[in-house]
Design a protein around this motif. Sequence first.
Motif, short mmCIF file in Angstrom:
data_model
loop_
_atom_site.label_atom_id
_atom_site.label_comp_id
_atom_site.label_asym_id
_atom_site.label_seq_id
_atom_site.Cartn_x
_atom_site.Cartn_y
_atom_site.Cartn_z
N ASN A 184 1.23 90.23 72.54
CA ASN A 184 1.84 91.16 73.49
C ASN A 184 0.77 91.81 74.35
OD1 ASN A 184 0.74 93.47 72.12
ND2 ASN A 184 2.37 93.30 70.59
N PRO A 185 1.17 92.54 75.39
CA PRO A 185 0.18 93.16 76.29
C PRO A 185 -0.83 94.04 75.57
CG PRO A 185 2.33 93.21 77.30
CD PRO A 185 2.54 92.70 75.91
N GLU A 186 -0.42 94.73 74.52
CA GLU A 186 -1.37 95.59 73.80
C GLU A 186 -2.43 94.76 73.09
OE1 GLU A 186 -1.84 98.83 74.04
OE2 GLU A 186 -0.31 98.57 75.61
N ASP A 187 -2.00 93.60 72.53
CA ASP A 187 -2.98 92.70 71.93
C ASP A 187 -4.01 92.26 72.98
OD1 ASP A 187 -1.68 92.70 69.44
OD2 ASP A 187 -0.35 91.07 70.05
N LEU A 188 -3.49 91.86 74.13
CA LEU A 188 -4.37 91.37 75.19
C LEU A 188 -5.31 92.47 75.68
CD1 LEU A 188 -1.83 89.24 77.30
CD2 LEU A 188 -3.33 88.48 75.44
N ARG A 189 -4.83 93.71 75.65
CA ARG A 189 -5.66 94.82 76.10
C ARG A 189 -6.85 95.04 75.15
NH1 ARG A 189 -4.48 97.60 80.25
NH2 ARG A 189 -2.31 96.91 80.20
N THR A 190 -6.62 94.80 73.86
CA THR A 190 -7.75 94.92 72.92
C THR A 190 -8.80 93.83 73.19
OG1 THR A 190 -6.73 93.53 71.20
CG2 THR A 190 -6.27 95.91 71.14
N TRP A 191 -8.34 92.67 73.59
CA TRP A 191 -9.29 91.62 73.98
C TRP A 191 -10.08 92.06 75.20
CZ3 TRP A 191 -6.08 86.38 74.02
CH2 TRP A 191 -5.43 86.24 72.79
N ALA A 192 -9.36 92.61 76.20
CA ALA A 192 -10.02 93.05 77.43
C ALA A 192 -11.07 94.12 77.13
CB ALA A 192 -8.98 93.57 78.42
N GLU A 193 -10.75 95.03 76.22
CA GLU A 193 -11.71 96.08 75.88
C GLU A 193 -12.95 95.48 75.21
OE1 GLU A 193 -9.54 98.77 73.45
OE2 GLU A 193 -8.34 99.57 75.12
N ALA A 194 -12.72 94.53 74.31
CA ALA A 194 -13.85 93.88 73.62
C ALA A 194 -14.73 93.12 74.61
CB ALA A 194 -13.33 92.94 72.54
#
Length: 583
Positions: free
Chosen positions: A369-379
């Motif tokens: 989901n978008p929140e999962d993808l956002r954690t990738w973006a932060e990393a």
Amino acid sequence: MLRTHTCGELRLTHIGQEVTLCGWVQRVRDKGRVLWADLRDRYGLTQLQAEEGISSPEIIAQMRSLGREFVIAATGTVIERISKNPDMPTGDIEIKVSRIEILNAAKTPPFLIEDETDGGDELRMQYRYLDLRRNAVRRNLELRHRLNIETRKYLDGLGFIDVETPVLIKSTPEGARDFVVPSRMNPGEFYALPQSPQTFKQLLMVSGFDRYYQLVKCFRDEDLRADRQPEFTQIDCEMAFVTQTDILQTFEGLTKHLFRVVKGIDLPDFAVMPYSEAMEYYGSDKPDTRFGMRFVNLNALTKGKGFPVFEQAELVVGICAQGAAEYTRKQLDDLTKFVQRPQIGAKGLVYVKYNTDGSLKSSVDKFYNPEDLRTWAEAMQAQPGDLMLILAGEDKATRKQLNELRLEMGSQLGLRPRDQYSVLWVTDFPLLDWDEETQRWHAMHHPFTSPKAEDQALLDTDPGAVRANAYDLVINGVEVGGGSIRIYQRELQEKMLALLGFSPEEARAQFGFLMDAFEYGAPPHGGIAFGFDRLCALMGGVDSIRDFIAFPKNNAGRDVMINSPSPIAPEQLDELHIGLKKG
């Protein structure tokens, strides 16, 4: 001399002088009343002129008889050109011709001898002596010459001595294949052409020549590509009573000197990167550090969501391509096809677009989901407008695949300009590499590289964990040079050879002379070898080293100009005690 000046030196200060030039006719332009011919030699181009009613009929007839690549001597007076050419050093003047001597007529060449030629690679290789007349090729060899001279000057200034080592040596089983040479006087025995002067330069250290160098021809019978030739040149160096730091400082100085005097570029101090860091963040032991896109490990953020590819992978790793979120579906499909090519070998590619409006869109939205993808973006420290690209699989293979994708993205985004240089030392390589096929250890560099002193005890318990006292010089993702601090004690050299699978008898037969020398007072020593052809190509801004070799081989290892290699007479084979099998 037949000539008074070259075709590149006349200027307005020479107006009124009578001169004689010699060279090759580049082209003739006949405008009816006025004729011009461009005369070329190694130094430049000068325009010749003749005019009906002013020049003699004989000169007019001779000018009209000239063909491309005729060799002539032309005498005349230097005059100012009416229509000047600012793109030519001699573009302010021309020669009013009074006499022409045709020294040798020429057949029409099979391709245009100009910067933008119409000749393909094979044709130009076949007529390499004509290709060498082109300015582009001449400038490459002039750059090579300049690097050669400046290398010698620099090393001579530091007390290095140029010593020639043998070309006919002994074949050894380590490294690439040797070129072998049969001995007529010793039937059934063979010399080998040197892959490097390694053991000889170490023997020179034992001999007390504490600073040696050589611009030396080396030979390897291996598959060819743009940056390989069967014969190549090394800047080969060795120093005694030194540490790794001494070697790095000395040859960082050489590299800076060459860039400064040849290219007019002052390089900053070189970064030093351990091998482990290079592999972790770039997937390569020769990373191109002109741009970022460092690898980010996403294992902890991608597992447990049911996506089979990531769940089964030993490694999930990605890069962030800044400003590439606008890539189209076709561009993304092309990137997928790129990593799936057999020579790269990835099974697929996952992408995440971080759109400029802050939304995230991926090729795996079904699982994340978008929140999962956002954690990738932060990393990955991604920002709106960026594109994240992710590969998964076995650790070593996936890093290698992502390295290829990173370089491709760097090229597509214009992050790898040829006139920008990023230089670093890669250090602390593994001493040994395990080969599954042969089920034995191989030397990562060569058998004479010393282990790090603090790792030496691991040779008996965990050889794969031992780091080498070795270093590579990397420029723009190209390994330009490599070397190591050497083993100089017999006991340690014998242990190293035993780890590599040599029996005591084999070690003695192959390297006994070197180990014997170590018992007569061998000093601590180390060295480095630069790939001279690669350095020339890098500084010349091209990929292929062939452009900087006067008479190179093609990709099949053939010299198509002289048709070599070629069969030899049966009588010669008999003299060498070699019989070819029939059928």
